[in-house]
Design a protein around this motif. Structure first.
Motif, PDB file in Angstrom:
ATOM      1  N   ALA A 296       0.825  -1.208   0.000  1.00 12.71           N
ATOM      2  CA  ALA A 296       0.000   0.000   0.000  1.00 12.71           C
ATOM      3  C   ALA A 296       0.860   1.259   0.000  1.00 12.71           C
ATOM      4  O   ALA A 296       2.008   1.266   0.461  1.00 12.71           O
ATOM      5  N   GLY A 297       0.280   2.344  -0.513  1.00 14.87           N
ATOM      6  CA  GLY A 297       0.889   3.658  -0.485  1.00 14.87           C
ATOM      7  C   GLY A 297      -0.195   4.700  -0.287  1.00 14.87           C
ATOM      8  O   GLY A 297      -1.392   4.381  -0.235  1.00 14.87           O
ATOM      9  N   ARG A 298       0.198   5.955  -0.173  1.00 14.10           N
ATOM     10  CA  ARG A 298      -0.774   7.010   0.081  1.00 14.10           C
ATOM     11  C   ARG A 298      -1.827   7.033  -1.023  1.00 14.10           C
ATOM     12  O   ARG A 298      -1.513   7.029  -2.206  1.00 14.10           O
ATOM     13  N   GLY A 299      -3.049   7.041  -0.595  1.00  9.62           N
ATOM     14  CA  GLY A 299      -4.176   6.967  -1.514  1.00  9.62           C
ATOM     15  C   GLY A 299      -4.976   5.700  -1.367  1.00  9.62           C
ATOM     16  O   GLY A 299      -6.089   5.610  -1.883  1.00  9.62           O
ATOM     17  N   VAL A 300      -4.432   4.709  -0.620  1.00  6.70           N
ATOM     18  CA  VAL A 300      -5.196   3.472  -0.451  1.00  6.70           C
ATOM     19  C   VAL A 300      -6.484   3.755   0.323  1.00  6.70           C
ATOM     20  O   VAL A 300      -7.513   3.095   0.100  1.00  6.70           O
ATOM     21  N   GLY A 301      -6.459   4.759   1.200  1.00  6.03           N
ATOM     22  CA  GLY A 301      -7.682   5.140   1.905  1.00  6.03           C
ATOM     23  C   GLY A 301      -8.720   5.733   0.968  1.00  6.03           C
ATOM     24  O   GLY A 301      -9.924   5.562   1.177  1.00  6.03           O
ATOM     25  N   VAL A 302      -8.259   6.432  -0.073  1.00  5.46           N
ATOM     26  CA  VAL A 302      -9.180   6.965  -1.086  1.00  5.46           C
ATOM     27  C   VAL A 302      -9.833   5.809  -1.844  1.00  5.46           C
ATOM     28  O   VAL A 302     -11.047   5.801  -2.077  1.00  5.46           O
ATOM     29  N   ALA A 303      -9.018   4.813  -2.224  1.00  5.56           N
ATOM     30  CA  ALA A 303      -9.547   3.650  -2.936  1.00  5.56           C
ATOM     31  C   ALA A 303     -10.496   2.848  -2.051  1.00  5.56           C
ATOM     32  O   ALA A 303     -11.521   2.335  -2.517  1.00  5.56           O
ATOM     33  N   ASP A 304     -10.179   2.744  -0.762  1.00  9.77           N
ATOM     34  CA  ASP A 304     -11.051   2.050   0.189  1.00  9.77           C
ATOM     35  C   ASP A 304     -12.391   2.783   0.293  1.00  9.77           C
ATOM     36  O   ASP A 304     -13.454   2.163   0.335  1.00  9.77           O
ATOM     37  N   MET A 305     -12.351   4.115   0.299  1.00 13.29           N
ATOM     38  CA  MET A 305     -13.581   4.894   0.349  1.00 13.29           C
ATOM     39  C   MET A 305     -14.365   4.771  -0.956  1.00 13.29           C
ATOM     40  O   MET A 305     -15.601   4.656  -0.945  1.00 13.29           O
ATOM     41  N   ALA A 306     -13.665   4.783  -2.083  1.00  9.51           N
ATOM     42  CA  ALA A 306     -14.340   4.640  -3.376  1.00  9.51           C
ATOM     43  C   ALA A 306     -15.067   3.316  -3.457  1.00  9.51           C
ATOM     44  O   ALA A 306     -16.202   3.236  -3.956  1.00  9.51           O
ATOM     45  N   ARG A 307     -14.445   2.254  -2.957  1.00  9.41           N
ATOM     46  CA  ARG A 307     -15.099   0.938  -2.942  1.00  9.41           C
ATOM     47  C   ARG A 307     -16.353   0.984  -2.078  1.00  9.41           C
ATOM     48  O   ARG A 307     -17.413   0.465  -2.463  1.00  9.41           O
ATOM     49  N   ALA A 308     -16.273   1.636  -0.931  1.00  2.00           N
ATOM     50  CA  ALA A 308     -17.424   1.722  -0.041  1.00  2.00           C
ATOM     51  C   ALA A 308     -18.558   2.529  -0.675  1.00  2.00           C
ATOM     52  O   ALA A 308     -19.738   2.206  -0.502  1.00  2.00           O
ATOM     53  N   ILE A 309     -18.212   3.585  -1.418  1.00  2.00           N
ATOM     54  CA  ILE A 309     -19.233   4.370  -2.112  1.00  2.00           C
ATOM     55  C   ILE A 309     -19.952   3.499  -3.135  1.00  2.00           C
ATOM     56  O   ILE A 309     -21.185   3.524  -3.254  1.00  2.00           O
TER      57      ILE A 309
END
Length: 363
Positions: A296-309
């Protein structure tokens, strides 16, 4: 595919752009900055990315999530503008410079069925998640205590424009504390009470690197903060966050329990060794990876949020967690100023663990 628009193309944006380009389910389509030429330079180096004004980026129907990488003082205004434009928003830490700015953002997002996410997402990597797995399976018994330390002589030694680190929203606690406090909440659960002390070694600092080297600027915030966090679980964490220490040999995070101790890697990184010592095996032993997004690198939280959306599920680096972390940190500073222990008004559930082998677009 969830489309990302970045507001703020400073130093950290390069790291986000590099990693987001490797993640499934997300695509950066636009960037904006007060310095239009800087935004254009980023777009020129990333095919498919358009340079826009901030207003045009917020109005762009192709943008689903606004990634807010502005300075801390601008976090709340940009978040609010994105939410009012009907966009989900994910930002760098802290969520805002204080609770008074942050709380209305959560209410605005909830009222409009929008998501807020916030760094750090380092806790979703294999380092913190392996430590969490060890705690959850009882490797150290019942957790009773922890220590967390970040010390440096100051960011002005390397950053070409370090002033914002010493203004409202900055300082060692609000700058680096989010990595440590978010990790501690992930490992040990929410905090109910704090006791803090704070000070500063210098009233002025000097830029050391870049074209502005030699520039002197004022210090507006405490640069040495220490204290105790009382977790709802009963565990006690001792924290030390400082821009006033030239050298030290201190562990990043250690967690201690009734049956053993864990050495947790740097929470500003996604991976690293997790080591265990127990009542029956006193030597430190490295544990195998047991959870977290690998590589993982910075932005994995964005991808995790996109999946949840997309799925309607929960994202892990969410606004409620970021608000609780901010509440803890602000309460520490208030405790120091008032010379008394203070209750932390907010609480939060521990975010869901990241299973071993998970991908941010699936789990």
């Amino acid at each position: 595919m969830t489309k990302i628009g970045i507001v703020g193309t400073g130093v950290i944006s390069g790291t986000y752009l590099d990693h987001l380009g490797k993640l499934p389910g997300v695509e950066v389509v636009a960037v904006a900055d007060l310095d239009v030429s800087r935004a254009q330079a980023v777009a020129d180096n990333h095919p498919g990315v358009r340079a826009l004004s901030s207003d045009d980026l917020l109005a762009d129907p192709a943008v689903d999530i606004v990634l807010n990488l502005t300075i801390p003082a601008a976090h709340a205004p940009v978040h609010e503008a994105a939410l009012r434009a009907g966009k989900h928003v994910y930002g760098e830490k802290p969520l805002a410079v204080d609770r008074a700015e942050a709380e209305p953002l959560l209410k605005l997002a909830a009222a409009n069925d929008l998501r807020i996410g916030c760094a750090p997402d380092t806790v979703l990597g294999t380092g913190t998640q392996t430590a969490r797995a060890a705690i959850d399976r009882g490797d150290i018994g019942v957790p009773t205590a922890a220590t967390a330390s970040f010390v440096t002589p100051g960011h002005e030694l390397w950053h070409p424009a370090p002033e914002f680190y010493y203004q409202a929203g900055g300082g060692p606690l609000l700058d680096m504390g989010p990595y440590y406090v978010t990790s501690l909440v992930t490992l040990l659960g929410p905090v109910r009470r704090v006791t803090g002390r704070a000070g500063r070694a210098h009233q002025e600092r000097k830029v050391h690197k870049g074209p502005r080297a030699g520039t002197v600027f004022g210090v507006d915030v405490p640069t040495h903060v220490t204290g105790i966090l009382e977790h709802e679980s009963g565990a006690l964490t001792t924290v030390l966050m400082s821009f006033d220490i030239w050298a030290a040999r201190l562990p990043r995070i250690e967690v201690h329990g009734t049956e053993g101790s864990l050495s947790v890697p740097d929470p500003n990184a996604f991976d690293g060794k997790v080591e265990l010592a127990t009542a029956t095996q006193r030597d430190w032993t490295e544990l195998p990876v047991a959870g977290g997004y690998a590589g993982a690198g910075r932005g994995v939280g964005v991808a995790d949020m996109a999946r949840a959306i997309r799925t309607g599920g929960k994202h892990r680096a969410d606004g409620a967690l970021a608000y609780h972390v901010l509440d803890i940190m602000e309460s520490l500073l208030e405790s120091a100023a008032q010379d008394q222990s203070l209750d932390v008004a907010s609480t939060v559930d521990r975010p869901a663990a990241v299973p071993l082998g998970a991908s941010p677009d699936l789990a």
